[in-house]
Design an enzyme around this catalytic site. Structure first.
Site, PDB file in Angstrom:
ATOM      1  N   ASP A  32       0.805  -1.228   0.000  1.00 59.19           N
ATOM      2  CA  ASP A  32       0.000   0.000   0.000  1.00 59.19           C
ATOM      3  C   ASP A  32       0.837   1.277   0.000  1.00 59.19           C
ATOM      4  O   ASP A  32       0.532   2.211  -0.743  1.00 59.19           O
ATOM      5  CB  ASP A  32      -0.952  -0.003   1.208  1.00 59.19           C
ATOM      6  CG  ASP A  32      -1.982  -1.134   1.102  1.00 59.19           C
ATOM      7  OD1 ASP A  32      -2.810  -1.264   2.018  1.00 59.19           O
ATOM      8  OD2 ASP A  32      -1.940  -1.880   0.101  1.00 59.19           O
ATOM      9  N   TYR A  35       1.756   2.272  -3.431  1.00 60.71           N
ATOM     10  CA  TYR A  35       0.605   2.792  -4.180  1.00 60.71           C
ATOM     11  C   TYR A  35       0.359   4.240  -3.752  1.00 60.71           C
ATOM     12  O   TYR A  35       0.236   5.147  -4.585  1.00 60.71           O
ATOM     13  CB  TYR A  35      -0.647   1.945  -3.911  1.00 60.71           C
ATOM     14  CG  TYR A  35      -1.873   2.440  -4.651  1.00 60.71           C
ATOM     15  CD1 TYR A  35      -2.678   3.452  -4.122  1.00 60.71           C
ATOM     16  CD2 TYR A  35      -2.194   1.945  -5.916  1.00 60.71           C
ATOM     17  CE1 TYR A  35      -3.768   3.940  -4.812  1.00 60.71           C
ATOM     18  CE2 TYR A  35      -3.299   2.427  -6.621  1.00 60.71           C
ATOM     19  CZ  TYR A  35      -4.074   3.433  -6.061  1.00 60.71           C
ATOM     20  OH  TYR A  35      -5.154   3.921  -6.757  1.00 60.71           O
ATOM     21  N   LYS A 115     -26.191 -16.592  -6.268  1.00 57.45           N
ATOM     22  CA  LYS A 115     -27.122 -15.461  -6.373  1.00 57.45           C
ATOM     23  C   LYS A 115     -26.798 -14.479  -5.252  1.00 57.45           C
ATOM     24  O   LYS A 115     -27.193 -14.665  -4.103  1.00 57.45           O
ATOM     25  CB  LYS A 115     -28.568 -15.934  -6.262  1.00 57.45           C
ATOM     26  CG  LYS A 115     -29.583 -14.831  -6.552  1.00 57.45           C
ATOM     27  CD  LYS A 115     -31.004 -15.384  -6.648  1.00 57.45           C
ATOM     28  CE  LYS A 115     -32.024 -14.285  -6.934  1.00 57.45           C
ATOM     29  NZ  LYS A 115     -32.028 -13.211  -5.909  1.00 57.45           N
TER      30      LYS A 115
HETATM   31  N1  9MJ Z   1     -28.044 -11.639  -7.973  1.00 67.27           N
HETATM   32  C1  9MJ Z   1     -27.188 -12.335  -8.704  1.00 67.27           C
HETATM   33  O1  9MJ Z   1     -26.139 -12.762  -8.218  1.00 67.27           O
HETATM   34  N2  9MJ Z   1     -27.498 -12.580 -10.082  1.00 67.27           N
HETATM   35  N3  9MJ Z   1     -28.570 -12.056 -10.731  1.00 67.27           N
HETATM   36  C2  9MJ Z   1     -28.444 -12.500 -11.977  1.00 67.27           C
HETATM   37  C3  9MJ Z   1     -29.363 -12.171 -13.064  1.00 67.27           C
HETATM   38  C4  9MJ Z   1     -30.534 -11.478 -12.941  1.00 67.27           C
HETATM   39  C5  9MJ Z   1     -31.050 -11.405 -14.224  1.00 67.27           C
HETATM   40  C6  9MJ Z   1     -30.149 -12.030 -15.066  1.00 67.27           C
HETATM   41  O2  9MJ Z   1     -29.097 -12.489 -14.333  1.00 67.27           O
HETATM   42  N4  9MJ Z   1     -27.357 -13.268 -12.155  1.00 67.27           N
HETATM   43  C7  9MJ Z   1     -26.765 -13.328 -10.971  1.00 67.27           C
HETATM   44  N5  9MJ Z   1     -25.618 -13.998 -10.693  1.00 67.27           N
END
Ligand code: 9MJ
Length: 323
Positions: A32, A35, A115
């Site tokens: 760091d 940088y 997700k």
């Molecule tokens: N929330 C999330 O991680 N998402 N959401 C999508 C998504 C939403 C509509 C198309 O792709 N893809 C991922 N990995």
């Protein structure tokens, strides 16, 4: 000796490259203090030659004038929502419906992705330069949060590579890690400010700041997961190739994403991520599967607002974690 313009460009490119290594690859190139030393050199040169300051300079990430309010932006391509599968049976039905509609007998390739439970954000780059950031809003229109997304270090101010596309819109999730969340709440408490209930709320509150100097203090990260617009070069023909192209442009893609052949591989991925959910440093509320071939995505289209070619597979709600 090189001209001030050449010195400034050299410092800017070097700092942007080190920042990419540190925030996108999690692989710091220099300590760091090194940088910071070059960053101060760049600041000094830019203050002597303000006409040589460019918007992709790392010194330009934090604005200094709070906004009066957020402008509304209309998404060129609606930011869609996903249908859900709540158990293995519903997932098998999804895969069967997809293969029937495509009139394909064998198994098909999907990309499986965690997700992320943060905030969906759209980023627009023109000739490689970040020109706009926006929230999802209602899917059709969102809020212009460009000043705030510019403070997120894992979002490049300029795409990597010699020939950036004329126009590129990428979508992804802004999240706050559990570690960043705990540190923030501790700082908030010490400053006798309000604390946040969970990382998602903290990320939402941080992105909705009218003063980007506050956003700049918040530990936000961005993971790219889809391409909405691309002009000036050919679209890849698979979602997996899109994710690779996003990585090449210097965007961060979740390291857990996986190409899976057939629904059994999707279920294996689901149970693997579910088993490791507590070890991940960010909240997830399931996994997302996307048909890999883009021509098949087009054939399948959307039903109402959700694609027929993708589905979210949700986890059981997580019992509140006591921090
Ligand atoms: N929330 C999330 O991680 N998402 N959401 C999508 C998504 C939403 C509509 C198309 O792709 N893809 C991922 N990995």
């Amino acid at each position: 000796t090189p001209s001030p313009a050449e010195q400034i460009k050299q410092l800017r490119d070097q700092l942007n490259d080190w920042s990419y290594r540190y925030y996108v690859l999690d692989d710091p190139a220099v300590p760091d203090p090194e940088y910071d030393r070059l960053f101060r050199q760049l600041q000094a040169l830019e203050s002597e030659h303000p006409d040589l300051i460019s918007p992709d300079s790392p010194t330009q990430r934090v604005g200094d004038v709070p906004l009066e309010g957020f402008n509304e932006v209309r998404h060129a391509v609606p930011m869609l929502s996903l249908g859900n599968a709540f158990n293995d049976e519903e997932l098998r039905d999804f895969d069967q419906r997809v293969r029937e509609r495509l009139d394909v007998s064998g198994s098909i390739d999907y990309v499986a992705e965690p997700k992320l439970d943060g905030l969906a954000v759209s980023l627009v780059y023109e000739n490689g330069e970040l020109v706009r950031g926006a929230t999802r809003g209602d899917g059709e229109t969102g809020e212009d949060i460009t000043a705030n997304v510019r403070t997120i270090k894992s979002i490049p101010l300029r795409l990597r590579g010699d020939e950036p596309p004329a126009l590129m819109e990428v979508r992804g999730e802004v999240v706050m890690t559990h570690r960043g969340f705990a540190d923030l709440n501790r700082r908030q408490q010490e400053a006798e400010q309000k604390t946040f209930a969970n990382p998602r709320n903290a990320a939402a509150g941080s992105l909705r700041q009218l003063d980007s100097r506050i956003t700049a203090q918040r530990p936000l990260e961005f993971y790219a997961y889809s391409l909405a617009q691309l002009e000036g070069e050919n679209w890849p023909d698979r979602h997996s190739a899109i994710l690779e192209r996003l990585r090449q442009w210097g965007l961060r893609v979740n390291p857990e994403v996986k190409l899976c052949d057939g629904v059994d591989a999707l279920l294996a991925f689901y149970h693997d991520i579910l088993a490791r959910r507590d070890q991940l440093d960010y909240d997830i509320d399931g996994v997302v599967y996307k048909v890999d071939r883009l021509d098949w995505q087009r054939d399948l289209g959307f039903v109402s607002r959700a694609p027929r070619w993708a589905i979210a597979h949700k986890f059981p709600a997580q019992e509140e974690i006591t921090v």
